[in-house]
Design an enzyme around this catalytic site. Structure first.
Site, PDB file in Angstrom:
ATOM      1  N   ASP A  11     -55.411 -14.001 -42.791  1.00  0.00           N
ATOM      2  CA  ASP A  11     -55.077 -14.362 -44.157  1.00  0.00           C
ATOM      3  C   ASP A  11     -56.327 -14.024 -44.989  1.00  0.00           C
ATOM      4  OD1 ASP A  11     -53.758 -15.826 -46.322  1.00  0.00           O
ATOM      5  OD2 ASP A  11     -55.214 -17.407 -45.920  1.00  0.00           O
ATOM      6  N   LEU A  12     -56.192 -13.970 -46.295  1.00  0.00           N
ATOM      7  CA  LEU A  12     -57.369 -13.603 -47.103  1.00  0.00           C
ATOM      8  C   LEU A  12     -58.029 -14.839 -47.728  1.00  0.00           C
ATOM      9  CD1 LEU A  12     -59.181 -11.434 -48.402  1.00  0.00           C
ATOM     10  CD2 LEU A  12     -57.489 -11.256 -50.241  1.00  0.00           C
ATOM     11  N   ASP A  13     -57.303 -15.428 -48.674  1.00  0.00           N
ATOM     12  CA  ASP A  13     -57.861 -16.527 -49.449  1.00  0.00           C
ATOM     13  C   ASP A  13     -58.024 -17.779 -48.577  1.00  0.00           C
ATOM     14  OD1 ASP A  13     -58.567 -18.268 -51.423  1.00  0.00           O
ATOM     15  OD2 ASP A  13     -56.588 -18.402 -52.319  1.00  0.00           O
ATOM     16  N   THR A  19     -61.606 -17.585 -52.436  1.00  0.00           N
ATOM     17  CA  THR A  19     -61.110 -17.338 -53.793  1.00  0.00           C
ATOM     18  C   THR A  19     -60.314 -18.527 -54.322  1.00  0.00           C
ATOM     19  OG1 THR A  19     -59.529 -15.979 -52.618  1.00  0.00           O
ATOM     20  CG2 THR A  19     -61.103 -14.817 -53.999  1.00  0.00           C
ATOM     21  N   LYS A  47     -52.314 -23.659 -52.160  1.00  0.00           N
ATOM     22  CA  LYS A  47     -52.892 -22.702 -51.210  1.00  0.00           C
ATOM     23  C   LYS A  47     -51.811 -21.960 -50.432  1.00  0.00           C
ATOM     24  CE  LYS A  47     -57.458 -24.624 -50.731  1.00  0.00           C
ATOM     25  NZ  LYS A  47     -58.437 -25.318 -49.885  1.00  0.00           N
ATOM     26  N   SER A 116     -51.602 -11.414 -46.423  1.00  0.00           N
ATOM     27  CA  SER A 116     -51.907 -12.331 -47.535  1.00  0.00           C
ATOM     28  C   SER A 116     -50.773 -12.393 -48.549  1.00  0.00           C
ATOM     29  CB  SER A 116     -53.187 -11.842 -48.236  1.00  0.00           C
ATOM     30  OG  SER A 116     -53.330 -12.445 -49.494  1.00  0.00           O
ATOM     31  N   ALA A 117     -50.659 -13.542 -49.207  1.00  0.00           N
ATOM     32  CA  ALA A 117     -49.653 -13.706 -50.269  1.00  0.00           C
ATOM     33  C   ALA A 117     -50.136 -13.109 -51.585  1.00  0.00           C
ATOM     34  CB  ALA A 117     -49.356 -15.191 -50.457  1.00  0.00           C
ATOM     35  N   LYS A 119     -51.321 -10.729 -54.594  1.00  0.00           N
ATOM     36  CA  LYS A 119     -51.093  -9.380 -55.111  1.00  0.00           C
ATOM     37  C   LYS A 119     -52.420  -8.715 -55.478  1.00  0.00           C
ATOM     38  CE  LYS A 119     -46.414 -10.068 -56.641  1.00  0.00           C
ATOM     39  NZ  LYS A 119     -45.463 -10.412 -57.675  1.00  0.00           N
ATOM     40  N   ASN A 120     -53.494  -9.473 -55.397  1.00  0.00           N
ATOM     41  CA  ASN A 120     -54.824  -8.940 -55.711  1.00  0.00           C
ATOM     42  C   ASN A 120     -55.634  -8.635 -54.447  1.00  0.00           C
ATOM     43  OD1 ASN A 120     -54.675  -9.283 -58.674  1.00  0.00           O
ATOM     44  ND2 ASN A 120     -54.595 -11.464 -58.186  1.00  0.00           N
ATOM     45  N   LYS A 147     -44.596 -17.109 -47.456  1.00  0.00           N
ATOM     46  CA  LYS A 147     -44.898 -18.052 -46.363  1.00  0.00           C
ATOM     47  C   LYS A 147     -44.300 -19.402 -46.770  1.00  0.00           C
ATOM     48  CE  LYS A 147     -49.417 -15.790 -45.815  1.00  0.00           C
ATOM     49  NZ  LYS A 147     -50.865 -15.892 -46.023  1.00  0.00           N
ATOM     50  N   GLU A 171     -55.367 -18.565 -40.371  1.00  0.00           N
ATOM     51  CA  GLU A 171     -54.777 -19.097 -41.610  1.00  0.00           C
ATOM     52  C   GLU A 171     -55.434 -20.402 -42.039  1.00  0.00           C
ATOM     53  OE1 GLU A 171     -52.849 -19.443 -44.154  1.00  0.00           O
ATOM     54  OE2 GLU A 171     -51.728 -17.573 -44.119  1.00  0.00           O
ATOM     55  N   ASP A 172     -55.509 -20.613 -43.353  1.00  0.00           N
ATOM     56  CA  ASP A 172     -56.064 -21.880 -43.852  1.00  0.00           C
ATOM     57  C   ASP A 172     -55.001 -22.766 -44.494  1.00  0.00           C
ATOM     58  OD1 ASP A 172     -55.757 -20.118 -46.114  1.00  0.00           O
ATOM     59  OD2 ASP A 172     -56.856 -21.619 -47.260  1.00  0.00           O
TER      60      ASP A 172
END
Ligand code: B16
Ligand code: MG
Length: 220
Positions: A11-13, A19, A47, A116-117, A119-120, A147, A171-172
């Site tokens: 996952d990203l954020d 972020t 989140k 990741s969810a 769009k950035n 998700k 994942e967080d």
């Protein structure tokens, strides 16, 4: 080199970068401009949740209804504000311990993807100089179901040519752990075990994950 048919999905954020703090600032400004406020605790519920769903929740908290046009305008304003924080990011924003694991995967030829969810996501990966490292990137522009739907992770595994049951997800968010479970993948939660209790493993952050653990999950 390690013999494995496994792949890893990040996952990203909240996993690679924090972020979430920028999302919070930007959403909070939106709420304040509309005449209300929300807490950091409420922010936890945003989140892993898509932009549209986040705004719906926030408007519920403020007991506000917006026209379709105004809803879209507010989403665009929030994103603009959020991106002004993202613009200042660089590789120092990569969370401690993450780089070591990415390097280990590269050295051992283990394929890894982003799921990741956001769009950035590509913009952020570029800012932190990780865009070229991933074998596949699946983000909010590639999925139709958010998700906890497993879609994002299933597409990512497909791109890596790794079976879902051979995929390992970091994942967080609660929704993200559920998505990994729904995809029949091994889930590793990053954060508070009280929140992420559904995960197969939970670590407070990447500095607490040693390479022996990574080797173990990749080879079993
Ligand atoms: P954007 P992740 C998610 O990223 C965030 O956790 C969530 O707070 C955000 O609303 C969502 O991305 C959409 O982000 O507005 O950039 O499209 O954790 O799935 O990497
Ligand atoms: Mg996240």
């Amino acid at each position: 080199m390690m013999e494995t048919d496994k792949g890893v999905i990040f996952d990203l954020d909240g996993v690679i970068v924090d972020t979430a703090k920028f999302h919070f600032l930007a959403w909070r400004k939106l709420a304040n401009d509309l005449g209300f406020d929300f807490t950091q605790e409420q922010n936890e519920q945003l989140k892993g949740v898509s932009r549209v769903e986040s705004l719906k929740k926030i408007l519920e908290w403020g007991e506000l209804e917006l026209s379709k046009t105004e809803f879209k305008r507010q989403m665009a304003l929030k994103n603009e504000n959020y991106l002004s924080y993202v613009a200042k990011m660089d590789k120092r924003e990569i969370l401690p311990g993450v780089q070591k694991i990415i390097d280990y995967l590269i050295i051992n030829n283990v394929p890894f993807a982003l799921g990741s969810a956001s769009k950035n996501a590509r913009t952020i990966l570029k800012k932190i100089s990780l865009l070229e490292k991933f074998d596949a990137i699946v983000d909010g522009t590639d999925v139709s179901k958010a998700k906890p739907d497993p879609e994002v992770f299933l597409i990512a595994a497909g791109k890596l040519r790794v079976k879902p049951e051979n995929s390992i997800v970091f994942e967080d968010s609660v929704a993200g752990i559920q998505a990994a479970k729904n995809a029949q993948m091994l889930s590793i939660g990053i954060g508070d075990p009280k929140t992420l209790g559904e995960a197969d493993y939970v670590f407070p952050d990447f500095t607490k994950i040693d390479l022996d653990f990574i080797k173990k999950v990749l080879t079993k």
